[in-house]
Design a protein around this motif. Structure first.
Motif, PDB file in Angstrom:
ATOM      1  N   PRO A   1       1.443  72.967  -2.354  1.00  0.00           N
ATOM      2  CA  PRO A   1       0.413  72.340  -3.189  1.00  0.00           C
ATOM      3  C   PRO A   1      -0.583  71.533  -2.367  1.00  0.00           C
ATOM      4  O   PRO A   1      -0.297  71.094  -1.246  1.00  0.00           O
ATOM      5  CB  PRO A   1       1.222  71.427  -4.116  1.00  0.00           C
ATOM      6  CG  PRO A   1       2.609  71.951  -4.071  1.00  0.00           C
ATOM      7  CD  PRO A   1       2.792  72.515  -2.704  1.00  0.00           C
ATOM      8  N   LEU A   2      -1.749  71.331  -2.944  1.00  0.00           N
ATOM      9  CA  LEU A   2      -2.768  70.510  -2.305  1.00  0.00           C
ATOM     10  C   LEU A   2      -2.377  69.032  -2.350  1.00  0.00           C
ATOM     11  O   LEU A   2      -1.783  68.565  -3.323  1.00  0.00           O
ATOM     12  CB  LEU A   2      -4.109  70.678  -3.028  1.00  0.00           C
ATOM     13  CG  LEU A   2      -4.808  72.036  -2.916  1.00  0.00           C
ATOM     14  CD1 LEU A   2      -5.985  72.089  -3.891  1.00  0.00           C
ATOM     15  CD2 LEU A   2      -5.269  72.286  -1.492  1.00  0.00           C
ATOM     16  N   ILE A   3      -2.708  68.319  -1.278  1.00  0.00           N
ATOM     17  CA  ILE A   3      -2.595  66.861  -1.264  1.00  0.00           C
ATOM     18  C   ILE A   3      -3.961  66.308  -1.645  1.00  0.00           C
ATOM     19  O   ILE A   3      -4.916  66.396  -0.870  1.00  0.00           O
ATOM     20  CB  ILE A   3      -2.170  66.340   0.118  1.00  0.00           C
ATOM     21  CG1 ILE A   3      -0.839  66.953   0.545  1.00  0.00           C
ATOM     22  CG2 ILE A   3      -2.079  64.812   0.112  1.00  0.00           C
ATOM     23  CD1 ILE A   3      -0.429  66.593   1.977  1.00  0.00           C
ATOM     24  N   ILE A   4      -4.062  65.774  -2.845  1.00  0.00           N
ATOM     25  CA  ILE A   4      -5.336  65.289  -3.389  1.00  0.00           C
ATOM     26  C   ILE A   4      -5.265  63.767  -3.493  1.00  0.00           C
ATOM     27  O   ILE A   4      -4.308  63.222  -4.048  1.00  0.00           O
ATOM     28  CB  ILE A   4      -5.614  65.896  -4.776  1.00  0.00           C
ATOM     29  CG1 ILE A   4      -5.540  67.423  -4.713  1.00  0.00           C
ATOM     30  CG2 ILE A   4      -6.968  65.447  -5.308  1.00  0.00           C
ATOM     31  CD1 ILE A   4      -5.582  68.102  -6.075  1.00  0.00           C
ATOM     32  N   THR A   5      -6.257  63.104  -2.972  1.00  0.00           N
ATOM     33  CA  THR A   5      -6.210  61.641  -3.007  1.00  0.00           C
ATOM     34  C   THR A   5      -6.666  61.096  -4.354  1.00  0.00           C
ATOM     35  O   THR A   5      -7.404  61.745  -5.097  1.00  0.00           O
ATOM     36  CB  THR A   5      -7.088  61.039  -1.898  1.00  0.00           C
ATOM     37  OG1 THR A   5      -8.466  61.341  -2.164  1.00  0.00           O
ATOM     38  CG2 THR A   5      -6.703  61.563  -0.543  1.00  0.00           C
ATOM     39  N   HIS A   6      -6.212  59.898  -4.628  1.00  0.00           N
ATOM     40  CA  HIS A   6      -6.710  59.125  -5.768  1.00  0.00           C
ATOM     41  C   HIS A   6      -7.419  57.906  -5.196  1.00  0.00           C
ATOM     42  O   HIS A   6      -6.780  56.945  -4.775  1.00  0.00           O
ATOM     43  CB  HIS A   6      -5.563  58.704  -6.689  1.00  0.00           C
ATOM     44  CG  HIS A   6      -6.006  57.972  -7.905  1.00  0.00           C
ATOM     45  ND1 HIS A   6      -5.656  56.660  -8.168  1.00  0.00           N
ATOM     46  CD2 HIS A   6      -6.800  58.357  -8.943  1.00  0.00           C
ATOM     47  CE1 HIS A   6      -6.188  56.274  -9.303  1.00  0.00           C
ATOM     48  NE2 HIS A   6      -6.888  57.287  -9.788  1.00  0.00           N
TER      49      HIS A   6
ATOM     50  N   SER B   1      -0.822  63.776 -11.592  1.00  0.00           N
ATOM     51  CA  SER B   1      -1.317  62.481 -11.104  1.00  0.00           C
ATOM     52  C   SER B   1      -0.715  61.346 -11.932  1.00  0.00           C
ATOM     53  O   SER B   1      -0.316  61.560 -13.073  1.00  0.00           O
ATOM     54  CB  SER B   1      -2.849  62.428 -11.184  1.00  0.00           C
ATOM     55  OG  SER B   1      -3.297  62.495 -12.516  1.00  0.00           O
ATOM     56  N   VAL B   2      -0.616  60.175 -11.368  1.00  0.00           N
ATOM     57  CA  VAL B   2      -0.865  59.819  -9.984  1.00  0.00           C
ATOM     58  C   VAL B   2       0.487  59.423  -9.399  1.00  0.00           C
ATOM     59  O   VAL B   2       1.212  58.640 -10.000  1.00  0.00           O
ATOM     60  CB  VAL B   2      -1.841  58.624  -9.883  1.00  0.00           C
ATOM     61  CG1 VAL B   2      -1.991  58.179  -8.430  1.00  0.00           C
ATOM     62  CG2 VAL B   2      -3.190  58.947 -10.498  1.00  0.00           C
ATOM     63  N   LEU B   3       0.826  59.947  -8.212  1.00  0.00           N
ATOM     64  CA  LEU B   3       2.084  59.574  -7.573  1.00  0.00           C
ATOM     65  C   LEU B   3       1.878  58.345  -6.701  1.00  0.00           C
ATOM     66  O   LEU B   3       0.911  58.261  -5.944  1.00  0.00           O
ATOM     67  CB  LEU B   3       2.640  60.723  -6.743  1.00  0.00           C
ATOM     68  CG  LEU B   3       3.650  61.629  -7.477  1.00  0.00           C
ATOM     69  CD1 LEU B   3       2.990  62.338  -8.643  1.00  0.00           C
ATOM     70  CD2 LEU B   3       4.280  62.635  -6.529  1.00  0.00           C
ATOM     71  N   ARG B   4       2.802  57.404  -6.856  1.00  0.00           N
ATOM     72  CA  ARG B   4       2.743  56.149  -6.105  1.00  0.00           C
ATOM     73  C   ARG B   4       4.099  55.898  -5.463  1.00  0.00           C
ATOM     74  O   ARG B   4       5.127  56.346  -5.947  1.00  0.00           O
ATOM     75  CB  ARG B   4       2.370  54.988  -7.037  1.00  0.00           C
ATOM     76  CG  ARG B   4       1.025  55.181  -7.723  1.00  0.00           C
ATOM     77  CD  ARG B   4       0.660  53.999  -8.616  1.00  0.00           C
ATOM     78  NE  ARG B   4      -0.710  54.116  -9.102  1.00  0.00           N
ATOM     79  CZ  ARG B   4      -1.050  54.583 -10.300  1.00  0.00           C
ATOM     80  NH1 ARG B   4      -0.107  54.977 -11.152  1.00  0.00           N
ATOM     81  NH2 ARG B   4      -2.319  54.660 -10.655  1.00  0.00           N
ATOM     82  N   ASN B   5       4.109  55.133  -4.384  1.00  0.00           N
ATOM     83  CA  ASN B   5       5.351  54.894  -3.644  1.00  0.00           C
ATOM     84  C   ASN B   5       6.199  53.768  -4.210  1.00  0.00           C
ATOM     85  O   ASN B   5       7.405  53.723  -3.968  1.00  0.00           O
ATOM     86  CB  ASN B   5       5.035  54.569  -2.182  1.00  0.00           C
ATOM     87  CG  ASN B   5       4.670  55.804  -1.375  1.00  0.00           C
ATOM     88  OD1 ASN B   5       4.637  56.916  -1.898  1.00  0.00           O
ATOM     89  ND2 ASN B   5       4.391  55.610  -0.103  1.00  0.00           N
ATOM     90  N   GLU B   6       5.594  52.812  -4.900  1.00  0.00           N
ATOM     91  CA  GLU B   6       6.348  51.640  -5.355  1.00  0.00           C
ATOM     92  C   GLU B   6       7.542  52.057  -6.217  1.00  0.00           C
ATOM     93  O   GLU B   6       7.396  52.869  -7.136  1.00  0.00           O
ATOM     94  CB  GLU B   6       5.453  50.696  -6.143  1.00  0.00           C
ATOM     95  CG  GLU B   6       4.435  49.961  -5.305  1.00  0.00           C
ATOM     96  CD  GLU B   6       3.087  50.645  -5.226  1.00  0.00           C
ATOM     97  OE1 GLU B   6       2.092  49.996  -4.862  1.00  0.00           O
ATOM     98  OE2 GLU B   6       3.029  51.857  -5.539  1.00  0.00           O
TER      99      GLU B   6
ATOM    100  N   LEU C   1      -2.993  66.572 -14.934  1.00  0.00           N
ATOM    101  CA  LEU C   1      -2.160  65.993 -15.987  1.00  0.00           C
ATOM    102  C   LEU C   1      -1.405  64.779 -15.479  1.00  0.00           C
ATOM    103  O   LEU C   1      -1.030  64.715 -14.307  1.00  0.00           O
ATOM    104  CB  LEU C   1      -1.136  67.019 -16.484  1.00  0.00           C
ATOM    105  CG  LEU C   1      -1.678  68.342 -17.024  1.00  0.00           C
ATOM    106  CD1 LEU C   1      -0.529  69.295 -17.306  1.00  0.00           C
ATOM    107  CD2 LEU C   1      -2.507  68.113 -18.291  1.00  0.00           C
ATOM    108  N   PRO C   2      -1.147  63.806 -16.373  1.00  0.00           N
ATOM    109  CA  PRO C   2      -0.270  62.703 -15.976  1.00  0.00           C
ATOM    110  C   PRO C   2       1.151  63.190 -15.721  1.00  0.00           C
ATOM    111  O   PRO C   2       1.575  64.220 -16.253  1.00  0.00           O
ATOM    112  CB  PRO C   2      -0.314  61.750 -17.181  1.00  0.00           C
ATOM    113  CG  PRO C   2      -1.150  62.379 -18.215  1.00  0.00           C
ATOM    114  CD  PRO C   2      -1.622  63.701 -17.738  1.00  0.00           C
ATOM    115  N   ARG C   3       1.887  62.439 -14.921  1.00  0.00           N
ATOM    116  CA  ARG C   3       3.268  62.814 -14.601  1.00  0.00           C
ATOM    117  C   ARG C   3       4.091  63.039 -15.863  1.00  0.00           C
ATOM    118  O   ARG C   3       4.888  63.978 -15.941  1.00  0.00           O
ATOM    119  CB  ARG C   3       3.925  61.719 -13.759  1.00  0.00           C
ATOM    120  CG  ARG C   3       3.296  61.485 -12.412  1.00  0.00           C
ATOM    121  CD  ARG C   3       3.988  60.343 -11.675  1.00  0.00           C
ATOM    122  NE  ARG C   3       3.943  59.101 -12.424  1.00  0.00           N
ATOM    123  CZ  ARG C   3       4.655  58.014 -12.130  1.00  0.00           C
ATOM    124  NH1 ARG C   3       5.467  58.029 -11.093  1.00  0.00           N
ATOM    125  NH2 ARG C   3       4.561  56.914 -12.850  1.00  0.00           N
TER     126      ARG C   3
END
Length: 748
Positions: free
Chosen positions: A348-353, A602-607, A569-571
């Motif tokens: 998959p593509l790595i797309i920034t937010h 979207s959107v994946l976050r590390n926290e 789409l949202p997670r």
């Protein structure tokens, strides 16, 4: 049922062929060992059966199970890390009169202690609870305490006993050394650690059945070792003495990589090298995914492990962790891979937010530069317009959340219901020069939790015009750009700003319509905007569906196909959750793929607070679930470095024959281990995406506000200057227009 699911988890992590060994800087030259403190205590109650079993099933096969030994009134051995049992069990409610106060290493301590209860009293009546509030509480009261024999009965690859308070138990007529000596005749004990020198010395020569490693455990530097009455800091300066009774040391990780008062890493100490030079091993403790240690790690727990095992100077010999699966990933999947080429095909593509907005303020030059360096494929720009028509990148038209606008322009705040319900300071009400006078602001969606992002860079960076952004992306190594367009209708009709035309012109001027090697993604929540770019056959159009949905019926998908090539789409529209547990995969991805529509998540976050419990507070596991489990076509993230590390790893390929892989979660598997009465309340299903939800009216023409002003203006004695609209209006007429506008609005 719960045992069947547990069996499934065990089978999912079966071993295959081993990847070629890497060169390690440990004392032995072998890979560092992963020590599961109390099992998988980051999810399950400390030292419970589930904790130990899941640690075995989700970690490297040679994972070490650690038991913090305590002795009961009748000499039985139990595993529990806290000397006061009331902090992690139900003992205070079962035996309400059992509270005592004892002296422990010279300090009074009040609570419920194992020495006051028999093994039967504890095992048959007392249950475990989670004692860290950010971890799941649904297993509380359902699991008994573990006896030492329960843990060894699981046949761990290696077994570690930690003895924290042997002096205390001896004062209560229980001798830990005698217990361990007898136990070693019945079970294999690979490691024994203790912060008490006299206890370790008392074991020398007594463990003859198998060579057991004795490990001296350092506590905090100012704590006092009870045998010698010296601080651990003082003992650190006499490491050669430790070699006379131990084969290694166990230290808090701060002994190796200190963290300063601002939560950034200081230079590493020479401890590991010094200890290795003496022929001793070094184990580091206090690792936990849900206890962020330093901003340097950007909330990626694997980055912290790699700091200790995969740097150019040293590697510790093992790590003690509450999340052994994540430590296993670092050892088996991520170490020695940072120089691997990031594959460009078949993933998959790595797309920034907003660029690497987890590290720098979103949509700034620094955020985009970092994202490109981190391996992003697609850089995104959410376009906004200033009052004087300059197009620039920012996540929202409201400047209050991402800039310092409140300090300067609060008197110009207003409510624009077409855009948001809340008060805002909007870009289209300020000139570009006014916007440039502001500073960007690094924000976090989890600010209320106290999880700040990189405070040292809070206001660093510069805003970028769309022209500058396109030029930067064109010169960088990224594969393309995503331009997100919102509020186009409002800007055209109410502000006389043609954002669609401006974006189209900027792309043409930057030659993106003639750059086949640079992808262009046009994203909008408005299908009319996407239709406006239909003439640009080389651009990929992405429909942004912001609301959570549970399904996308075929008529809806067919309607999407008319205006879009992909959906974002949202997670929660792809992986449904209930009470922070993964409950199901929706069918939306399959429905879109059946129509040849790509799906981005979207959107994946590390926290860790943004990640469901099933992912073990590990962004890599969540990523694997969307990539390998659901097979999305692109991942939108604020931390592109984490995604790039995953895709560089051989473990991202589930078809590779490796001894360990980062596996997607099985929906509902963790919930199935929960007692029915403890299950979180069932949540109402999300709505189905209907055709009407994605049908938008045509875009209005861009209003010529200068013509409107000239019609309502008072007669001029001379024509206005070229390029300047006639705006002189007498005060009475201005007041009349304002009143009429108010009356008109009140009827809408």
């Amino acid at each position: 049922m719960r045992l069947n699911v547990l069996l499934l988890i065990l089978l999912l992590h079966g071993a295959a062929a081993v990847k070629p060994p890497a060169k390690w800087q440990t004392l032995s030259g072998e890979a560092p060992v992963v020590v599961a403190r109390g099992g998988f205590s980051g999810i399950f109650p400390d030292s419970s059966q589930y904790a130990y079993q899941i640690a075995q099933s989700t970690s490297l096969k040679n994972v070490v199970l650690l038991c913090d030994l305590q002795l009961t009134k009748d000499g039985g051995g139990i595993c529990q890390s806290d000397l006061r049992l009331d902090n992690s069990t139900t003992i205070s409610s079962v035996f309400p009169k059992g509270q005592k106060t004892y002296s422990v290493n010279g300090q009074p301590l009040t609570g419920w202690f194992s020495v006051d209860f028999t093994s039967d009293q504890i095992y048959n009546n007392v249950s475990l609870i989670q004692n860290i509030f950010t971890r799941p509480s649904v297993f509380d009261g359902s699991l008994p305490m573990s006896m030492v024999e329960d843990v060894t009965g699981l046949h761990p690859y290696q077994f570690w006993i930690n003895v924290q308070y042997s002096i205390f138990f001896k004062e209560h007529k229980q001798d830990v050394a005698t217990y361990i000596t007898a136990a070693s005749e019945q079970m294999v004990i690979d490691y024994i650690s203790s912060p008490e020198i006299a206890f370790l010395k008392s074991l020398n020569g007594k463990l003859t059945r198998r060579k057991t490693k004795l490990i001296f455990r350092f506590l905090e530097v100012d704590d006092v070792e009870p045998s010698t009455k010296q601080t651990y800091k003082a003992l650190l300066n006499d490491l050669s003495t430790i070699k006379s009774f131990a084969s290694g040391i166990l230290v808090p990780k701060s002994y190796i990589w200190p963290v300063n008062k601002d939560q950034y890493l200081d230079p590493h100490t020479s401890l590991v090298t010094d200890v290795h030079n003496l022929g001793l091993e070094v184990y580091a403790s206090n690792f936990a995914n849900d206890m962020p240690a330093s901003y340097n790690y950007s909330f990626d727990p694997t980055a912290e492990y790699l700091q200790f095992i995969d740097n150019s100077n040293f590697s510790v010999d093992g790590v003690l962790t509450d999340f052994p699966s994540t430590a296993s990933e670092a050892v088996a999947c991520l170490a020695h891979n940072k120089n691997n080429t990031l594959p460009t095909e078949g993933r998959p593509l790595i797309i920034t937010h907003n660029g690497a907005s987890g590290v720098f303020a979103g949509c700034t030059n620094l955020a985009y530069q970092q994202a490109a360096e981190d391996g992003a494929d697609i850089l995104d720009c959410s376009v906004q317009m200033s009052k004087d028509g300059v197009v620039f990148c920012l996540d929202s038209a409201d400047l209050m959340g991402h800039t310092t606008a409140i300090k300067t322009f609060m008197p110009r705040a207003t409510v624009v219901p077409e855009i948001q319900k809340e008060n805002g300071i909007f870009s289209f009400d300020l000139t570009w020069s006014e916007i440039q006078s502001l500073k960007p602001e690094l924000t976090t969606p989890l600010s209320q939790s106290g999880l700040a992002r990189n405070p040292a860079a809070k206001n660093q960076g510069k805003f970028m015009t769309l022209t500058d952004f396109l030029e930067f992306a064109k010169k960088s190594t990224v594969a393309g750009v995503l331009i997100n367009i919102e509020n186009a209708g409002y800007l055209a009709s109410k502000k006389g700003l043609g954002i669609v035309e401006a974006v189209s012109t900027a792309l043409t001027n930057a030659s993106y319509d003639r750059l086949p090697k640079k992808q262009v993604l046009i994203q909008s929540d408005d299908t009319a905007v996407l239709s406006a770019f239909k003439k640009n056959s080389g651009y990929k159009r992405v429909l942004y569906v912001k609301e959570t949905i549970s399904d996308a019926p075929k008529p809806t998908v067919d309607e999407i196909k008319h205006s879009a090539d992909a959906v974002n789409l949202p997670r929660s529209s792809i992986v449904a959750d209930s009470g922070f547990f993964v409950s199901a995969f929706t069918g939306v991805v399959d429905e879109m793929h059946a129509a040849n529509i790509s799906v981005y998540v979207s959107v994946l976050r590390n926290e860790f607070l943004a990640i469901a419990f099933d992912y073990f507070s590990d962004p890599m596991v969540e990523l694997a679930t969307y990539v390998a489990g659901v097979q999305v076509d692109g991942v939108v993230t604020e931390f592109p470095a984490t995604l790039a590390a995953y895709f560089r790893s051989p473990c991202s390929n589930l078809n590779a024959k490796l001894s360990y892989s980062i596996l997607p979660v099985e929906p509902g598997s963790l919930l199935s281990l929960v007692s029915p009465e403890a299950l979180p309340p069932a949540e109402a299903p999300a709505p189905v995406l209907a055709v009407a939800d994605i049908q938008d009216p045509p875009l209005p023409p861009v209003a010529d506000l200068s013509d409107k002003a000239s019609v309502t203006a008072a007669p001029q004695t001379s024509p206005p200057r070229s390029g300047q609209p006639a705006i002189a209006v007498n005060a009475a007429l201005s007041l009349l227009i304002l009143m009429l506008s108010f009356i008109r609005l009140s009827f809408h």
